[in-house]
Design a protein around this motif. Structure first.
Motif, PDB file in Angstrom:
ATOM      1  N   LEU A  64     -29.803 -23.076  13.930  1.00 17.59           N
ATOM      2  CA  LEU A  64     -30.446 -22.147  13.015  1.00 17.59           C
ATOM      3  C   LEU A  64     -31.146 -21.054  13.824  1.00 17.59           C
ATOM      4  CD1 LEU A  64     -31.452 -21.525  10.064  1.00 17.59           C
ATOM      5  CD2 LEU A  64     -33.466 -22.927  10.631  1.00 17.59           C
ATOM      6  N   THR A  65     -30.932 -19.810  13.432  1.00 13.13           N
ATOM      7  CA  THR A  65     -31.620 -18.697  14.081  1.00 13.13           C
ATOM      8  C   THR A  65     -32.960 -18.481  13.398  1.00 13.13           C
ATOM      9  OG1 THR A  65     -29.567 -17.614  14.747  1.00 13.13           O
ATOM     10  CG2 THR A  65     -31.525 -16.246  14.647  1.00 13.13           C
ATOM     11  N   VAL A  66     -34.034 -18.562  14.168  1.00 14.22           N
ATOM     12  CA  VAL A  66     -35.388 -18.460  13.625  1.00 14.22           C
ATOM     13  C   VAL A  66     -36.168 -17.399  14.391  1.00 14.22           C
ATOM     14  CG1 VAL A  66     -35.392 -20.879  12.898  1.00 14.22           C
ATOM     15  CG2 VAL A  66     -36.278 -20.277  15.154  1.00 14.22           C
ATOM     16  N   PHE A  67     -37.346 -17.073  13.870  1.00  5.80           N
ATOM     17  CA  PHE A  67     -38.175 -16.060  14.519  1.00  5.80           C
ATOM     18  C   PHE A  67     -39.222 -16.726  15.407  1.00  5.80           C
ATOM     19  CE2 PHE A  67     -41.602 -12.926  14.826  1.00  5.80           C
ATOM     20  CZ  PHE A  67     -40.869 -11.837  15.285  1.00  5.80           C
ATOM     21  N   HIS A  68     -39.306 -16.263  16.641  1.00  6.90           N
ATOM     22  CA  HIS A  68     -40.249 -16.809  17.631  1.00  6.90           C
ATOM     23  C   HIS A  68     -41.242 -15.729  18.062  1.00  6.90           C
ATOM     24  CE1 HIS A  68     -37.332 -20.158  18.659  1.00  6.90           C
ATOM     25  NE2 HIS A  68     -36.477 -19.221  18.287  1.00  6.90           N
ATOM     26  N   TRP A  69     -42.455 -16.188  18.393  1.00  5.94           N
ATOM     27  CA  TRP A  69     -43.398 -15.315  19.108  1.00  5.94           C
ATOM     28  C   TRP A  69     -44.403 -16.234  19.809  1.00  5.94           C
ATOM     29  CZ3 TRP A  69     -43.690  -9.687  17.946  1.00  5.94           C
ATOM     30  CH2 TRP A  69     -44.466  -9.006  18.892  1.00  5.94           C
ATOM     31  N   ILE A 104     -32.263 -22.200  17.393  1.00  5.08           N
ATOM     32  CA  ILE A 104     -32.721 -23.531  17.770  1.00  5.08           C
ATOM     33  C   ILE A 104     -31.607 -24.514  17.397  1.00  5.08           C
ATOM     34  CG2 ILE A 104     -35.185 -23.059  17.503  1.00  5.08           C
ATOM     35  CD1 ILE A 104     -34.961 -24.531  14.733  1.00  5.08           C
ATOM     36  N   GLU A 105     -31.607 -25.647  18.059  1.00  2.73           N
ATOM     37  CA  GLU A 105     -30.664 -26.711  17.728  1.00  2.73           C
ATOM     38  C   GLU A 105     -31.451 -27.948  17.318  1.00  2.73           C
ATOM     39  OE1 GLU A 105     -27.221 -27.269  20.343  1.00  2.73           O
ATOM     40  OE2 GLU A 105     -27.922 -25.521  21.471  1.00  2.73           O
ATOM     41  N   THR A 106     -30.939 -28.658  16.343  1.00  2.00           N
ATOM     42  CA  THR A 106     -31.627 -29.859  15.895  1.00  2.00           C
ATOM     43  C   THR A 106     -31.186 -31.069  16.713  1.00  2.00           C
ATOM     44  OG1 THR A 106     -29.963 -30.139  14.155  1.00  2.00           O
ATOM     45  CG2 THR A 106     -32.012 -29.037  13.561  1.00  2.00           C
ATOM     46  N   THR A 107     -32.044 -32.065  16.750  1.00  2.00           N
ATOM     47  CA  THR A 107     -31.803 -33.253  17.570  1.00  2.00           C
ATOM     48  C   THR A 107     -30.987 -34.293  16.798  1.00  2.00           C
ATOM     49  OG1 THR A 107     -33.838 -34.305  16.779  1.00  2.00           O
ATOM     50  CG2 THR A 107     -34.006 -32.903  18.754  1.00  2.00           C
ATOM     51  N   SER A 121     -34.620 -25.351  21.902  1.00  2.00           N
ATOM     52  CA  SER A 121     -33.851 -24.129  22.130  1.00  2.00           C
ATOM     53  C   SER A 121     -33.511 -24.031  23.609  1.00  2.00           C
ATOM     54  CB  SER A 121     -34.642 -22.893  21.684  1.00  2.00           C
ATOM     55  OG  SER A 121     -35.740 -22.672  22.552  1.00  2.00           O
ATOM     56  N   GLU A 122     -32.722 -23.065  23.936  1.00  2.00           N
ATOM     57  CA  GLU A 122     -32.351 -22.855  25.337  1.00  2.00           C
ATOM     58  C   GLU A 122     -33.564 -22.555  26.196  1.00  2.00           C
ATOM     59  OE1 GLU A 122     -30.062 -19.227  27.169  1.00  2.00           O
ATOM     60  OE2 GLU A 122     -28.567 -20.621  26.358  1.00  2.00           O
ATOM     61  N   GLY A 123     -34.551 -21.879  25.609  1.00  2.00           N
ATOM     62  CA  GLY A 123     -35.726 -21.486  26.377  1.00  2.00           C
ATOM     63  C   GLY A 123     -36.929 -22.390  26.221  1.00  2.00           C
ATOM     64  N   CYS A 124     -36.849 -23.405  25.329  1.00  3.06           N
ATOM     65  CA  CYS A 124     -38.030 -24.234  25.049  1.00  3.06           C
ATOM     66  C   CYS A 124     -37.588 -25.618  24.583  1.00  3.06           C
ATOM     67  CB  CYS A 124     -38.884 -23.551  23.981  1.00  3.06           C
ATOM     68  SG  CYS A 124     -40.417 -24.403  23.576  1.00  3.06           S
ATOM     69  N   ALA A 125     -38.004 -26.649  25.295  1.00  5.30           N
ATOM     70  CA  ALA A 125     -37.513 -28.009  25.026  1.00  5.30           C
ATOM     71  C   ALA A 125     -38.023 -28.580  23.711  1.00  5.30           C
ATOM     72  CB  ALA A 125     -37.908 -28.939  26.178  1.00  5.30           C
ATOM     73  N   ASN A 126     -39.252 -28.260  23.342  1.00  3.49           N
ATOM     74  CA  ASN A 126     -39.851 -28.832  22.134  1.00  3.49           C
ATOM     75  C   ASN A 126     -40.179 -27.720  21.141  1.00  3.49           C
ATOM     76  OD1 ASN A 126     -39.852 -31.545  23.084  1.00  3.49           O
ATOM     77  ND2 ASN A 126     -41.634 -31.060  24.354  1.00  3.49           N
ATOM     78  N   GLN A 127     -39.380 -27.615  20.102  1.00  4.40           N
ATOM     79  CA  GLN A 127     -39.560 -26.553  19.122  1.00  4.40           C
ATOM     80  C   GLN A 127     -40.163 -27.048  17.809  1.00  4.40           C
ATOM     81  OE1 GLN A 127     -39.322 -23.373  19.122  1.00  4.40           O
ATOM     82  NE2 GLN A 127     -38.049 -22.750  20.826  1.00  4.40           N
TER      83      GLN A 127
END
Length: 238
Positions: A133-138, A114-117, A155-161
């Motif tokens: 930061l590399t985090v765990f997603h599910w 994920i990337e911070t804003t 993240s690249e796959g999700c706008a709001n993390q």
């Protein structure tokens, strides 16, 4: 501090959060919704933690306790309690705050960055968060940013993390609390979700990332300290 957590399935628990709280001798209670435990009243706790789960926030016909759970989350926010939501928990908070929760374009399952804003990068309170930061997603669902909330990560796959609403309400779409055993249990109980996808790893990939656990737990502790610090300041100012 009295902390109460809502658990939706047996295989998604507090993880490293439990260690942090035990070290501080906080009072800890729980509602295991899968076992039909009764919910507390909003006056029974100072901090509400809403954990993850494989269900969706709109499956109220299948999981009728979602209705009362959402009401409790809303009351907790209105009463200025600390509220932390993880994955499904973040989606429930977003829904409670009037934001849309919906099926995302991509499932994210596994270890992805994920990337911070810019808001995080300019904040002294959140300076513990690295730019990446590399985090765990599910998760398959995602949410729109609630009105007046600050977006913390994407993240690249999700706008709001991740988002922060005021000083005391935090929603994390990803898992910082999970340990290796927790990942193993997710895999064992939700293996049917491991279908081919751009952001879906194999069970072997997920379980081999041993170095990541210490990193995410450290960031989880920083978030917990941040929230509890805000609560201590509020008590001192009363």
């Amino acid at each position: 501090m009295r902390i109460h957590y809502l658990q939706h399935v047996p295989f998604e628990g507090l993880g490293s959060i439990s260690t942090w709280m035990t070290d501080r001798n906080y009072s800890l209670s729980s509602t295991k919704l899968y076992a039909d435990d009764p919910l507390p009243t909003v006056n029974d706790f100072d901090w509400l933690i809403v954990l993850g789960g494989p269900m969706n926030i709109y499956e109220e016909d299948r999981y009728p306790w979602l209705i009362a759970e959402k009401q409790l989350i809303k009351q907790a926010i209105e009463k200025d309690k600390l509220v932390l939501g993880i994955c499904l928990g973040a989606q429930l908070i977003a829904d409670t705050l009037g934001a849309r929760v919906y099926l995302g374009q991509h499932k994210e399952i596994g270890w992805f960055p994920i990337e911070t804003t810019e808001a995080v990068q300019q904040s002294k309170v959140l300076e513990f968060l690295p730019s990446e930061l590399t985090v765990f997603h599910w998760h398959g669902d995602t949410f729109e940013l609630p009105e007046k909330a600050i977006r913390l990560a994407y993240s690249e796959g999700c706008a709001n993390q991740a988002f922060l609403y005021g000083d005391k309400v935090l929603g994390l779409q990803f898992h910082l609390e999970v340990d290796r055993q927790g990942v193993r249990q997710m895999i064992e109980n939700s293996a049917s979700e491991l279908v081919a996808g751009k952001y879906v790893q194999s069970s072997e990939e997920m379980l081999s990332a041993n170095r990541n656990f210490a990193t995410i737990h450290k960031v989880m502790y920083h978030f917990l300290e941040m929230l509890s610090c805000h609560d201590r300041k509020a008590v001192q100012n009363r």
